[in-house]
Structure formats: structure tokens, C-alpha cells
Write a protein that holds these residues in place. Sequence first.
Motif, PDB file in Angstrom:
ATOM      1  N   ARG A 158       7.671  -0.579 -11.567  1.00  0.00           N
ATOM      2  CA  ARG A 158       7.021  -0.449 -10.260  1.00  0.00           C
ATOM      3  C   ARG A 158       8.028  -0.651  -9.125  1.00  0.00           C
ATOM      4  O   ARG A 158       8.158   0.183  -8.219  1.00  0.00           O
ATOM      5  CB  ARG A 158       5.898  -1.480 -10.131  1.00  0.00           C
ATOM      6  CG  ARG A 158       4.732  -1.316 -11.089  1.00  0.00           C
ATOM      7  CD  ARG A 158       3.750  -2.463 -10.924  1.00  0.00           C
ATOM      8  NE  ARG A 158       2.610  -2.402 -11.832  1.00  0.00           N
ATOM      9  CZ  ARG A 158       1.474  -1.778 -11.583  1.00  0.00           C
ATOM     10  NH1 ARG A 158       1.305  -1.154 -10.430  1.00  0.00           N
ATOM     11  NH2 ARG A 158       0.482  -1.790 -12.459  1.00  0.00           N
TER      12      ARG A 158
ATOM     13  N   LEU B 262      -1.647   2.826 -14.221  1.00  0.00           N
ATOM     14  CA  LEU B 262      -2.610   1.860 -13.719  1.00  0.00           C
ATOM     15  C   LEU B 262      -3.041   1.035 -14.931  1.00  0.00           C
ATOM     16  O   LEU B 262      -3.877   1.465 -15.718  1.00  0.00           O
ATOM     17  CB  LEU B 262      -3.804   2.555 -13.074  1.00  0.00           C
ATOM     18  CG  LEU B 262      -4.694   1.714 -12.157  1.00  0.00           C
ATOM     19  CD1 LEU B 262      -5.597   2.608 -11.312  1.00  0.00           C
ATOM     20  CD2 LEU B 262      -5.540   0.710 -12.933  1.00  0.00           C
TER      21      LEU B 262
ATOM     22  N   ARG C 185       1.911   6.505  -7.253  1.00  0.00           N
ATOM     23  CA  ARG C 185       0.769   7.240  -7.799  1.00  0.00           C
ATOM     24  C   ARG C 185       1.260   8.452  -8.589  1.00  0.00           C
ATOM     25  O   ARG C 185       2.045   9.262  -8.111  1.00  0.00           O
ATOM     26  CB  ARG C 185      -0.166   7.679  -6.670  1.00  0.00           C
ATOM     27  CG  ARG C 185      -1.521   8.189  -7.151  1.00  0.00           C
ATOM     28  CD  ARG C 185      -2.495   8.330  -5.996  1.00  0.00           C
ATOM     29  NE  ARG C 185      -2.768   7.032  -5.378  1.00  0.00           N
ATOM     30  CZ  ARG C 185      -2.650   6.790  -4.067  1.00  0.00           C
ATOM     31  NH1 ARG C 185      -2.246   7.751  -3.245  1.00  0.00           N
ATOM     32  NH2 ARG C 185      -2.937   5.592  -3.599  1.00  0.00           N
ATOM     33  N   GLY C 186       0.810   8.555  -9.826  1.00  0.00           N
ATOM     34  CA  GLY C 186       1.233   9.658 -10.683  1.00  0.00           C
ATOM     35  C   GLY C 186       2.505   9.371 -11.458  1.00  0.00           C
ATOM     36  O   GLY C 186       2.906  10.169 -12.315  1.00  0.00           O
TER      37      GLY C 186
ATOM     38  N   ALA D 198       2.213   1.733  -3.428  1.00  0.00           N
ATOM     39  CA  ALA D 198       1.189   2.277  -4.320  1.00  0.00           C
ATOM     40  C   ALA D 198       1.083   3.790  -4.186  1.00  0.00           C
ATOM     41  O   ALA D 198       0.897   4.508  -5.179  1.00  0.00           O
ATOM     42  CB  ALA D 198      -0.155   1.614  -4.033  1.00  0.00           C
ATOM     43  N   THR D 199       1.239   4.285  -2.962  1.00  0.00           N
ATOM     44  CA  THR D 199       1.206   5.734  -2.742  1.00  0.00           C
ATOM     45  C   THR D 199       2.401   6.406  -3.430  1.00  0.00           C
ATOM     46  O   THR D 199       2.252   7.452  -4.070  1.00  0.00           O
ATOM     47  CB  THR D 199       1.221   6.038  -1.235  1.00  0.00           C
ATOM     48  OG1 THR D 199       0.040   5.479  -0.638  1.00  0.00           O
ATOM     49  CG2 THR D 199       1.256   7.530  -0.975  1.00  0.00           C
TER      50      THR D 199
ATOM     51  N   ASN E 285       0.828  -1.214   0.000  1.00  0.00           N
ATOM     52  CA  ASN E 285       0.000   0.000   0.000  1.00  0.00           C
ATOM     53  C   ASN E 285       0.857   1.258   0.000  1.00  0.00           C
ATOM     54  O   ASN E 285       0.544   2.238  -0.691  1.00  0.00           O
ATOM     55  CB  ASN E 285      -0.937  -0.010   1.203  1.00  0.00           C
ATOM     56  CG  ASN E 285      -2.174  -0.867   0.980  1.00  0.00           C
ATOM     57  OD1 ASN E 285      -2.849  -0.740  -0.031  1.00  0.00           O
ATOM     58  ND2 ASN E 285      -2.472  -1.751   1.921  1.00  0.00           N
TER      59      ASN E 285
ATOM     60  N   THR F 149       2.172  -4.016  -6.279  1.00  0.00           N
ATOM     61  CA  THR F 149       1.103  -3.058  -6.580  1.00  0.00           C
ATOM     62  C   THR F 149       0.299  -3.498  -7.806  1.00  0.00           C
ATOM     63  O   THR F 149      -0.870  -3.128  -7.939  1.00  0.00           O
ATOM     64  CB  THR F 149       1.661  -1.640  -6.803  1.00  0.00           C
ATOM     65  OG1 THR F 149       2.582  -1.637  -7.903  1.00  0.00           O
ATOM     66  CG2 THR F 149       2.359  -1.128  -5.549  1.00  0.00           C
TER      67      THR F 149
ATOM     68  N   GLU G 172      -3.701  -3.589  -7.580  1.00  0.00           N
ATOM     69  CA  GLU G 172      -4.572  -2.979  -8.584  1.00  0.00           C
ATOM     70  C   GLU G 172      -5.580  -3.987  -9.129  1.00  0.00           C
ATOM     71  O   GLU G 172      -6.774  -3.681  -9.263  1.00  0.00           O
ATOM     72  CB  GLU G 172      -3.736  -2.436  -9.738  1.00  0.00           C
ATOM     73  CG  GLU G 172      -2.981  -1.166  -9.421  1.00  0.00           C
ATOM     74  CD  GLU G 172      -2.118  -0.715 -10.587  1.00  0.00           C
ATOM     75  OE1 GLU G 172      -1.326   0.215 -10.379  1.00  0.00           O
ATOM     76  OE2 GLU G 172      -2.220  -1.287 -11.695  1.00  0.00           O
TER      77      GLU G 172
ATOM     78  N   ASN H 269       9.815   2.274  -6.654  1.00  0.00           N
ATOM     79  CA  ASN H 269       9.573   2.181  -5.216  1.00  0.00           C
ATOM     80  C   ASN H 269      10.884   2.096  -4.442  1.00  0.00           C
ATOM     81  O   ASN H 269      11.032   2.703  -3.375  1.00  0.00           O
ATOM     82  CB  ASN H 269       8.712   0.962  -4.901  1.00  0.00           C
ATOM     83  CG  ASN H 269       8.312   0.902  -3.441  1.00  0.00           C
ATOM     84  OD1 ASN H 269       7.745   1.849  -2.890  1.00  0.00           O
ATOM     85  ND2 ASN H 269       8.607  -0.211  -2.784  1.00  0.00           N
TER      86      ASN H 269
END
Length: 329
Positions: free
Chosen positions: A59, A26, A21-22, A17-18, A14, A160, A164, A63
Motif C-alpha cells: 500500500r 481490499l 484502487r484497482g 486510496a484513490t 483518501n 488505507t 478500509e 502510493n
Amino acid sequence: MAARPPMPTLADINAAATRLRGHAVLTPLLRSDALDALTGAKIWLKAECLQRTGSFKFRGAYNRLAQLAPGTPVVAFSSGNHAQGVALAAKLLGLSAAIIMPSDAPALKVARTRAHGADVILYDRATKDRVAIGTRLAAERGGVLVPPFDDPHIIAGQGTAGLEARDQLAALGAAADLALVCCGGGGLASGIAIGLGAPVVVVEPEGYDDVTRSLADGEIRSIAGFPPTWADALQTVSPSALTFGILRAAGARGVAVSEGAIAAAVGFAFEELKLVVEPGGAVALAALLSGRVEVGGKVVVATLSGGNIDPGLFGRLLGEGFGAAKGVS
């Protein structure tokens, strides 16, 4: 002996994923009437071939790198997809990147890694150890070695994709009964096992079924040498203790698919889905088309994990596999 890295949790995914984002796409869950009819199941394909850099690897790379101190030099080793993910993530975060790649890596993957500003160092995978090269280079540069799968932050980033898929299915009032995941070292499969929360079957090319053998035997197994395969992205000879531990704890199992099945899956993805999928990214689809996993009546998520393929090889595989899904061996 170095301590084993901690297993990532759903909270870690989680958090990833934050961070993503952007920055990450997705990616859609796609379905095909033809595929459902062939398998007797409801198949949802997680199209990571449409992710930035053409694979799920962005991804995990983003991260991991987003948690480094500003200005930290990055070193990685990869046959191509992790290389591109690290190179782009480093570029976006203003970090320098050196990527160790095998001399037989696809030219397209080498070129795109360089295009993102990374320094590419080629090596002979048959005679040299990429981990040793990377460890030495990271020490020389005062940087951080970012492995392709043996890292909890990498795994959390890959997870992630599973998170999703879980949410996309929930929005449709559905949930996955099973996930088929393309597998090299097991980073994506490990992350999806946590993020999706469904039983996992890892899929590997024949000759590189180290994760499948390890899960069947209950201990890590390695393969010898580098047998030829079109699935260059999956030429990993052994899972790590971390990925093996996650997959074993999740009750995962594995299957291997033939080169013929892989070619047919690449052709099916092009003909039926209108997608370019590389051989390593098509092995989960190959397992479905060739009946390697019994899925009748189930809701299944299967990964299309990458789409980086040289045009010449793509044309060759279409010639061998186009329209051959019903006769896959």
C-alpha cells in the motif's frame, strides 16, 4: 537540520486510496468465535497477509512510487516486506528498483524481491548502516530513497488499511473502540491511527519495544543491538520523529509480546483462521491471546500484517505454538 516531513492527514489517506484502487487488494475483516470467546470481545482481524506481496507494505510503496516522475530510479532498504512492496510497485510503474536487504533476511523474502525484478544488495545489519548505504546509492543512481516508514506518503498508503476497516465496520453498523497494530517503525500504526480514527495500541516483540518505550517516556528511545527474534519484519531499533509524533499526538500506547506468545499466535491463525501469518504479522494477535491488552466488551480491530514466512520456520513454529493459545506466556 532537515525539516521534519509534514504529518499526513485523512485527506492524504483518501487520496492514497484513490491511487491504490484497482492495484491493492481490499483485504477482508475476519472474525473467530474462538477468539471472541477467549478475549470476551468482538475482534475483527484485518488480514493484510492476503494483500499483494503478502503484506500491507504494498500500500505505502505503491502510493509513494505512483507520485514519482516517470523513469525515476528507486532505492529502498528493508528486511523483506517493504522490499517486496517496492519491487512490485516499481515493476507495475515501469521503474527500476534497488533494494538493500540484511544478509540474514529470510530467503523467501529475498527471492520474491528479486522475482519482481529488483536489484538486491545484501549488507551486514550488525556492522553497516542501511540508511547510509541507501543514501549513497540513491545519489549515485540519481534516484529517490524510499524508506519503510519515515515518509508521509508511505504512512498515508498504509493508512488505507485503517480506512478500509472503518468503512467495513460501518457497513455492519459498528465502529472500532480500539486497534491493536503490529509495529516495527510505526508506519502502519501511524496510518491506522489517522485512517481508522480509533485509539491505537502498538504491539512489538520483546527486545524490540522501542516504540512502546518511546510512547511511555514521551521521547524517542532506541534499543541497542539486534536480539534474536522470529519477528524479522519488526527488527526496528527506533521510531522516526514523524511516526513518533503521529502516535504520540493520537495518544497511542504500546505493549511487547514474548516469542512464546508469537509462536502461539502463528499456530492459532493456522488452526482457527486457516491463514498463514508470519511472526511479525502475528504480534497483535499474540497480544490478544496472551491478555497483554484488556479488551473485554470492546469492538477491536487487530492487524494480521504479513504472511511471508519460510516454510521451515513455519513448521517449527507450528510445532511450538499449534493449539497453544490457551497457554500463551
